[in-house]
Design a protein around this motif. Structure first.
Motif, PDB file in Angstrom:
ATOM      1  N   HIS A 246      -3.384   0.320  -5.259  1.00 36.42           N
ATOM      2  CA  HIS A 246      -4.173   0.154  -4.042  1.00 36.42           C
ATOM      3  C   HIS A 246      -3.202   0.070  -2.881  1.00 36.42           C
ATOM      4  O   HIS A 246      -2.307  -0.753  -2.882  1.00 36.42           O
ATOM      5  N   LYS A 247      -3.369   0.921  -1.880  1.00 36.36           N
ATOM      6  CA  LYS A 247      -2.476   0.908  -0.726  1.00 36.36           C
ATOM      7  C   LYS A 247      -3.023  -0.041   0.342  1.00 36.36           C
ATOM      8  O   LYS A 247      -4.102   0.178   0.879  1.00 36.36           O
ATOM      9  N   VAL A 248      -2.258  -1.083   0.628  1.00 35.40           N
ATOM     10  CA  VAL A 248      -2.600  -2.040   1.664  1.00 35.40           C
ATOM     11  C   VAL A 248      -1.490  -2.010   2.708  1.00 35.40           C
ATOM     12  O   VAL A 248      -0.308  -2.170   2.368  1.00 35.40           O
ATOM     13  N   THR A 249      -1.837  -1.767   3.954  1.00 33.46           N
ATOM     14  CA  THR A 249      -0.808  -1.672   4.992  1.00 33.46           C
ATOM     15  C   THR A 249      -0.049  -2.988   5.122  1.00 33.46           C
ATOM     16  O   THR A 249      -0.627  -4.069   5.033  1.00 33.46           O
ATOM     17  N   ALA A 250       1.268  -2.874   5.338  1.00 33.40           N
ATOM     18  CA  ALA A 250       2.123  -4.050   5.406  1.00 33.40           C
ATOM     19  C   ALA A 250       1.896  -4.854   6.678  1.00 33.40           C
ATOM     20  O   ALA A 250       1.990  -6.080   6.678  1.00 33.40           O
ATOM     21  N   LYS A 251       1.576  -4.169   7.780  1.00 28.43           N
ATOM     22  CA  LYS A 251       1.386  -4.876   9.044  1.00 28.43           C
ATOM     23  C   LYS A 251       0.491  -4.057   9.955  1.00 28.43           C
ATOM     24  O   LYS A 251       0.576  -2.827   9.989  1.00 28.43           O
ATOM     25  N   ASP A 252      -0.382  -4.746  10.682  1.00 29.63           N
ATOM     26  CA  ASP A 252      -1.293  -4.084  11.609  1.00 29.63           C
ATOM     27  C   ASP A 252      -1.256  -4.779  12.962  1.00 29.63           C
ATOM     28  O   ASP A 252      -0.977  -5.973  13.060  1.00 29.63           O
ATOM     29  N   PHE A 253      -1.571  -4.000  14.005  1.00 32.47           N
ATOM     30  CA  PHE A 253      -1.799  -4.544  15.328  1.00 32.47           C
ATOM     31  C   PHE A 253      -3.203  -4.144  15.748  1.00 32.47           C
ATOM     32  O   PHE A 253      -3.678  -3.057  15.420  1.00 32.47           O
ATOM     33  N   LYS A 254      -3.876  -5.033  16.467  1.00 34.41           N
ATOM     34  CA  LYS A 254      -5.179  -4.715  17.030  1.00 34.41           C
ATOM     35  C   LYS A 254      -5.052  -4.671  18.551  1.00 34.41           C
ATOM     36  O   LYS A 254      -4.577  -5.617  19.161  1.00 34.41           O
TER      37      LYS A 254
END
Length: 262
Positions: A246-254
């Motif tokens: 399962h690919k889960v992004t390491a870091k996100d910005f909103k």
């Protein structure tokens, strides 16, 4: 920003931008995202490098509001008779951008159409003071927009946002605010505002957008875009399958963004 790069006013403007970005923008390890036309707010560089790039390549086209460097995504205006208060949100401008020309919002004998109803409701919200005798320039609408912006910037959960609204109302009963995340979200969406989630390198080197939107590895440090977690279907053998993840992004910005309805 539209001046020729060799003019003194442009160079002065670049230095003013750097002063702003390296104070308000809170640099990471003495670096900020470089807004030059070559880097496009993707690569992080130190002050001297950003200065050189902006002189050599100019600013990336259209970057008139410095949202990546500490400037609010919500437009503000400052009136000459309000210098002691700073500025107020340009809610009228947001309403014009969101709904355009209001002369065509009536539907003959059927009364107001849905856009007109939303428009006039927001006009009413913009006219409600945040609290009795409020002199800060905040209306109920502008305050909710600011809070929603902070939620997006700092990753507050929907539940925590609602809890904050409830606490503010409990502590200050005269505060004229909504106490539900869903109601606040609907109000903000009626203006055409919502947040955009952008994947980032876990080490803050770059953002996965524009020409890098489909990349899976950071161009700067080589870190993966994803935290790969083995899939679990109740079968222990799944862990032996390297491609079943399962690919889960390491870091996100909103980032709070605006798009017109018209």
């Amino acid at each position: 920003m539209d001046l020729p790069r060799f003019e003194n006013e442009y160079i002065v403007g670049v230095n003013n931008f750097l002063k702003f970005a390296f104070v308000i923008g809170k640099p990471v390890r003495k670096e900020i995202q470089c807004p030059c036309a070559k880097c496009g707010n993707t690569y992080w560089r130190e002050r001297e490098d950003v200065y050189e790039h902006l002189i050599c390549y100019e600013f990336v086209e259209g970057y008139k509001r410095w949202t990546n460097h500490g400037e609010s995504a919500i437009p503000t205006v400052v009136n000459s008779d309000m210098d002691d208060r700073g500025g107020i949100d340009d809610i009228d401008g947001l309403l014009r951008d969101a709904f355009g020309n209001m002369t065509n919002l009536e539907e003959g004998n059927n009364g107001l159409n849905e856009d007109a109803k939303r428009f006039y409701k927001l006009v009413d919200e913009a006219g409600l003071k945040l609290y009795p005798n409020c002199t800060t320039g905040f209306s109920r609408l502008s305050f909710i927009i600011r809070l929603y912006h902070l939620k997006c910037l700092h990753g507050w959960s929907n539940t925590s946002f609602t809890s904050l609204l409830e606490l503010l109302k409990e502590a200050i009963p005269d505060l004229n605010i909504l106490t539900s995340f869903n109601k606040a979200k609907n109000m903000v969406k009626d203006l055409g505002l919502d947040y955009e989630k952008i994947n980032a390198c876990p080490n803050d080197c770059m953002l996965y957008r524009n020409k890098y939107i489909n990349d899976s590895v950071c161009h700067i440090c080589g870190e993966s875009r994803y935290n790969q977690t083995p899939a679990m279907d109740g079968n222990e053998d799944d862990f032996a399958l390297p491609n079943k993840v399962h690919k889960v992004t390491a870091k996100d910005f909103k980032i709070l963004s605006f798009s017109t309805k018209a």
